[in-house]
Design a protein around this motif. Structure first.
Motif, PDB file in Angstrom:
ATOM      1  N   GLY A   9      14.574  -2.497   0.204  1.00 30.15           N
ATOM      2  CA  GLY A   9      13.561  -1.511  -0.156  1.00 30.15           C
ATOM      3  C   GLY A   9      12.487  -2.061  -1.068  1.00 30.15           C
ATOM      4  N   ASN A  10      12.892  -2.786  -2.103  1.00 33.35           N
ATOM      5  CA  ASN A  10      11.902  -3.308  -3.043  1.00 33.35           C
ATOM      6  C   ASN A  10      11.105  -4.476  -2.470  1.00 33.35           C
ATOM      7  N   LEU A  11      11.747  -5.280  -1.615  1.00 33.51           N
ATOM      8  CA  LEU A  11      11.012  -6.376  -0.986  1.00 33.51           C
ATOM      9  C   LEU A  11       9.953  -5.841  -0.044  1.00 33.51           C
ATOM     10  N   VAL A  12      10.337  -4.877   0.783  1.00 33.84           N
ATOM     11  CA  VAL A  12       9.361  -4.276   1.700  1.00 33.84           C
ATOM     12  C   VAL A  12       8.266  -3.561   0.906  1.00 33.84           C
ATOM     13  N   SER A  13       8.640  -2.891  -0.191  1.00 36.57           N
ATOM     14  CA  SER A  13       7.639  -2.219  -1.024  1.00 36.57           C
ATOM     15  C   SER A  13       6.642  -3.214  -1.601  1.00 36.57           C
ATOM     16  N   ALA A  14       7.161  -4.333  -2.118  1.00 36.31           N
ATOM     17  CA  ALA A  14       6.285  -5.344  -2.713  1.00 36.31           C
ATOM     18  C   ALA A  14       5.320  -5.918  -1.684  1.00 36.31           C
ATOM     19  N   LEU A  15       5.793  -6.043  -0.449  1.00 40.38           N
ATOM     20  CA  LEU A  15       4.920  -6.550   0.616  1.00 40.38           C
ATOM     21  C   LEU A  15       3.984  -5.471   1.140  1.00 40.38           C
ATOM     22  N   LEU A  16       4.450  -4.219   1.109  1.00 39.56           N
ATOM     23  CA  LEU A  16       3.668  -3.129   1.693  1.00 39.56           C
ATOM     24  C   LEU A  16       2.532  -2.679   0.787  1.00 39.56           C
ATOM     25  N   ILE A  17       2.711  -2.790  -0.532  1.00 35.62           N
ATOM     26  CA  ILE A  17       1.678  -2.312  -1.462  1.00 35.62           C
ATOM     27  C   ILE A  17       0.340  -3.015  -1.227  1.00 35.62           C
ATOM     28  N   PRO A  18       0.273  -4.367  -1.175  1.00 35.64           N
ATOM     29  CA  PRO A  18      -1.032  -4.988  -0.891  1.00 35.64           C
ATOM     30  C   PRO A  18      -1.544  -4.689   0.515  1.00 35.64           C
ATOM     31  N   LEU A  19      -0.623  -4.552   1.488  1.00 33.21           N
ATOM     32  CA  LEU A  19      -1.045  -4.198   2.844  1.00 33.21           C
ATOM     33  C   LEU A  19      -1.656  -2.805   2.879  1.00 33.21           C
ATOM     34  N   ALA A  20      -1.016  -1.864   2.187  1.00 28.37           N
ATOM     35  CA  ALA A  20      -1.542  -0.502   2.144  1.00 28.37           C
ATOM     36  C   ALA A  20      -2.883  -0.457   1.416  1.00 28.37           C
ATOM     37  N   GLU A  21      -3.011  -1.248   0.354  1.00 29.62           N
ATOM     38  CA  GLU A  21      -4.274  -1.304  -0.389  1.00 29.62           C
ATOM     39  C   GLU A  21      -5.405  -1.804   0.509  1.00 29.62           C
ATOM     40  N   LYS A  22      -5.111  -2.788   1.326  1.00 28.51           N
ATOM     41  CA  LYS A  22      -6.106  -3.316   2.262  1.00 28.51           C
ATOM     42  C   LYS A  22      -6.404  -2.320   3.372  1.00 28.51           C
ATOM     43  N   ALA A  23      -5.330  -1.687   3.889  1.00 27.44           N
ATOM     44  CA  ALA A  23      -5.505  -0.737   4.996  1.00 27.44           C
ATOM     45  C   ALA A  23      -6.280   0.495   4.565  1.00 27.44           C
ATOM     46  N   SER A  24      -6.217   0.849   3.272  1.00 24.10           N
ATOM     47  CA  SER A  24      -6.906   2.046   2.796  1.00 24.10           C
ATOM     48  C   SER A  24      -8.425   1.917   2.884  1.00 24.10           C
ATOM     49  N   GLU A  25      -8.910   0.710   3.065  1.00 23.86           N
ATOM     50  CA  GLU A  25     -10.353   0.484   3.164  1.00 23.86           C
ATOM     51  C   GLU A  25     -10.886   0.776   4.561  1.00 23.86           C
ATOM     52  N   ARG A  26      -9.980   1.044   5.486  1.00 22.85           N
ATOM     53  CA  ARG A  26     -10.395   1.296   6.866  1.00 22.85           C
ATOM     54  C   ARG A  26     -10.086   2.723   7.272  1.00 22.85           C
ATOM     55  N   ASP A  27     -10.952   3.271   8.126  1.00 20.15           N
ATOM     56  CA  ASP A  27     -10.761   4.612   8.669  1.00 20.15           C
ATOM     57  C   ASP A  27     -10.532   4.527  10.174  1.00 20.15           C
ATOM     58  N   TYR A  28      -9.712   5.435  10.673  1.00 24.12           N
ATOM     59  CA  TYR A  28      -9.461   5.538  12.108  1.00 24.12           C
ATOM     60  C   TYR A  28      -9.701   6.977  12.528  1.00 24.12           C
ATOM     61  N   THR A  29     -10.087   7.165  13.773  1.00 21.81           N
ATOM     62  CA  THR A  29     -10.344   8.510  14.274  1.00 21.81           C
ATOM     63  C   THR A  29      -9.061   9.092  14.851  1.00 21.81           C
ATOM     64  N   VAL A  75      -1.960   5.842   8.034  1.00 23.88           N
ATOM     65  CA  VAL A  75      -1.532   5.465   9.391  1.00 23.88           C
ATOM     66  C   VAL A  75      -0.330   4.523   9.318  1.00 23.88           C
ATOM     67  N   LEU A  76      -0.393   3.594   8.389  1.00 19.65           N
ATOM     68  CA  LEU A  76       0.697   2.641   8.203  1.00 19.65           C
ATOM     69  C   LEU A  76       1.995   3.352   7.819  1.00 19.65           C
ATOM     70  N   LEU A  77       1.916   4.308   6.901  1.00 21.10           N
ATOM     71  CA  LEU A  77       3.109   5.024   6.452  1.00 21.10           C
ATOM     72  C   LEU A  77       3.667   5.935   7.541  1.00 21.10           C
ATOM     73  N   ILE A  78       2.796   6.574   8.304  1.00 21.31           N
ATOM     74  CA  ILE A  78       3.259   7.424   9.417  1.00 21.31           C
ATOM     75  C   ILE A  78       3.982   6.580  10.461  1.00 21.31           C
ATOM     76  N   ALA A  79       3.434   5.420  10.759  1.00 25.76           N
ATOM     77  CA  ALA A  79       4.066   4.525  11.735  1.00 25.76           C
ATOM     78  C   ALA A  79       5.444   4.080  11.242  1.00 25.76           C
ATOM     79  N   LEU A  80       5.538   3.771   9.950  1.00 23.08           N
ATOM     80  CA  LEU A  80       6.818   3.358   9.381  1.00 23.08           C
ATOM     81  C   LEU A  80       7.858   4.471   9.498  1.00 23.08           C
ATOM     82  N   ALA A  81       7.470   5.691   9.184  1.00 27.46           N
ATOM     83  CA  ALA A  81       8.404   6.814   9.278  1.00 27.46           C
ATOM     84  C   ALA A  81       8.803   7.093  10.729  1.00 27.46           C
ATOM     85  N   GLY A  82       7.843   7.006  11.645  1.00 26.06           N
ATOM     86  CA  GLY A  82       8.139   7.271  13.048  1.00 26.06           C
ATOM     87  C   GLY A  82       9.085   6.248  13.656  1.00 26.06           C
ATOM     88  N   ILE A  83       8.841   4.977  13.361  1.00 26.29           N
ATOM     89  CA  ILE A  83       9.706   3.913  13.886  1.00 26.29           C
ATOM     90  C   ILE A  83      11.118   4.041  13.318  1.00 26.29           C
TER      91      ILE A  83
END
Length: 540
Positions: free
Chosen positions: A435-455, A472-480
């Motif tokens: 959990g913490n390893l994925v969180s540590a990796l996901l935080i910078p990814l989410a920060e980068k992804a937040s700069e983009r918008d999707y329709t 979008v990233l978090l929804i995909a994680l929950a769905g998978i």
């Protein structure tokens, strides 16, 4: 005068153990009593007379563990309180500046997210050691030692400047203190299932694990409320770190005085069965190999990782999440962040209690994962009224906490259940590492992804909207995770052991049933077991 309870040993090939008397009464008026002790069990039976100088095997009385009734003791709430408070303080340190990232960056020239990442990576590294340290030194000493580490780290971060109106600690001291607290935290996060198994009855474990495992969220809420109010200047940040150091020292002192290792009697049939069988916990990496070969283990692991990752990302970027939803006042943002963390705890207690009664791990987890995917959606809508209405966004945030938070303790208990009689600390260590390893990796990814918008739902009247990439990233994680977890189909080994409890037990150890001159022994069954097994094998 009560004599210390003597150790127990397994009688090879049986479900009984040889042990010296459970209780020995000594009259101080007779100097010969130490060599002629009367043995009386809690139900009043006299086991016989023994000479304390005789050999362990020949002098031991036989106690049938199948006649011992599992018993819970009030001390379990003291244990839970200290472990929960230590978890609270550790995450308060981790997210201490999440509510004041700009002030931290202006004071130290480094981002608040970077110090959180340092903490999480240290946490992951130490989690590999928790199981073996607890096995070697015991739960009591491991927790007390970790508490001392955390207190030392907090004082490094404070720099002692708040005592004489000095200056903030240098950034290297902030990092060093953060590392020390990061080293300590896994001992509070990985041991709740072990504490629940050792001290709580089978219909209390999910609730107790939920409290201990999710109480760190109260620490994050405290960071938002207290940090948001105090860390508004360099001087305020200095006093804020000093307050955390003082609070940590107080709890550490209490832990050193009152935290215990084991109860006098196992609290459940499954724990008693482990004692009867003489289960020995293997080294951590050996346990990990066994867990991944156990049917059903990876499903609760995936659910746990999903939950902790989503709650950590939302907590780390609560300012951005609220700003895009129309909540712009810092105090309102702090309240929303605190409400999110409190909702995680409340959801864990409520749903944990339900699972304690029903053992519906799969049903509850799938419902929580589905609700998580749905409720995270409004947090990323940027041009739809659902995403720009503050009241609706806050409701979605609270609902997300109530649904995502309980997944962690419920699946911690589920993983322990399917791997029984495996090491509870090793199970939770694997989950925390993931959990913490994925969180540590996901935080910078989410920060980068937040700069983009999707329709979202392009061309659908009334529903089309832009949505931020981090959501979008978090929804995909929950769905998978939901799709993967839906195939869970493994036997609940620990639940089966508890359901096999004999209702006709006649042997129960309670302090109320003892003579006034006799008190409950401080030495637990588990401590005796290890000590005497070694002596017995050595022929002593």
């Amino acid at each position: 005068k009560f004599q210390e309870m003597s150790p127990a040993t397994i009688i090879p090939g049986t479900s009984r153990r040889r042990m010296k008397p459970l209780f020995a009464v000594n009259d101080d008026d007779n100097n010969n009593d130490s060599n002629n002790d009367t043995i009386e069990t809690a139900n009043g039976d006299v086991n016989g007379i023994m000479n304390t100088d005789t050999n362990l095997e020949t002098a031991a009385a036989i106690v049938d563990y199948s006649k011992i009734k599992p018993k819970v003791v009030p001390q379990r709430w003291v244990q839970l309180a200290y472990l929960s408070l230590l978890a609270l303080l550790s995450d308060w340190v981790c997210f201490s500046v999440a509510a004041a990232p700009d002030q931290f960056e202006s004071s130290f020239g480094h981002s608040a997210s970077s110090i959180i990442d340092i903490f999480l990576f240290t946490n992951v590294a130490t989690s590999f050691l928790v199981t073996d340290v607890v096995a070697k030194f015991g739960l009591q000493r491991a927790i007390q030692g970790a508490a001392l580490f955390m207190a030392a780290g907090c004082w490094l971060r404070s720099g002692l400047g708040f005592l004489n109106a000095g200056v903030l600690a240098d950034y290297p001291l902030i990092v060093a203190g953060t590392v020390l607290v990061g080293i300590a935290q896994p001992f509070f996060q990985c041991t709740p299932p072990l504490l629940s198994a050792k001290w709580f009855a089978n219909n209390e474990r999910s609730t107790s694990t939920a409290i201990a495992l999710n109480f760190n969220q109260i620490g994050i809420a405290t960071a938002f409320l207290v940090g948001g109010g105090m860390a508004t200047s360099s001087r305020g940040l200095e006093n804020y770190f000093g307050l955390i150091a003082c609070m940590t020292t107080l709890v550490t002192f209490g832990t050193l005085l009152q935290f215990q290792n084991d109860p006098p009697v196992p609290p459940s049939t499954s724990e008693l069965e482990k004692l009867v069988k003489g289960e020995q916990e293997p080294p951590f990496f050996e346990s990990v190999q066994h867990f991944f070969s156990t049917k059903g283990f990876t499903r609760p692991l995936a659910a746990f990782i999903c939950s902790i990752s989503i709650t950590n990302v939302v907590g780390a970027f609560i300012d951005d999440v609220m700003n895009r939803g129309g909540v712009t006042g810092q105090f309102q943002i702090d309240l929303a962040g605190a409400g999110f963390e409190l909702a995680i705890v409340a959801g864990g207690i409520i749903l944990g209690g339900y699972v304690d009664k029903t053992k519906e791990y799969k049903k509850v987890t799938m419902a929580c994962l589905a609700a998580t995917a749905l409720l995270v959606l409004p947090l990323g809508l940027t041009d739809h009224y659902l995403g720009r209405e503050p009241f609706l966004v806050i409701l979605a945030l609270l609902g997300l906490g109530m649904s995502a938070g309980p997944i962690q303790p419920i699946n911690a208990e589920l993983a322990v259940d399917v791997t029984y009689p495996g090491d509870e600390t090793a199970v939770e260590s694997v989950q925390q590492i993931g959990g913490n390893l994925v969180s540590a990796l996901l935080i910078p990814l989410a920060e980068k992804a937040s700069e983009r918008d999707y329709t979202l739902l392009r061309g659908v009247p009334g529903l089309e909207s832009d949505i931020r990439g981090d959501v979008v990233l978090l929804i995909a994680l929950a769905g998978i995770t939901l799709a993967y977890f839906s195939s869970f189909d493994a036997p609940l080994a620990r639940t089966a052991a508890d359901e096999g409890e004999d209702d006709d037990v006649v042997f129960e150890i309670t302090s109320e049933e003892l003579p006034e001159s006799v008190s409950m022994p401080e030495t637990s069954f588990q401590e005796q077991e290890q000590t005497t097994r070694t002596a017995f094998q050595n022929g002593n």
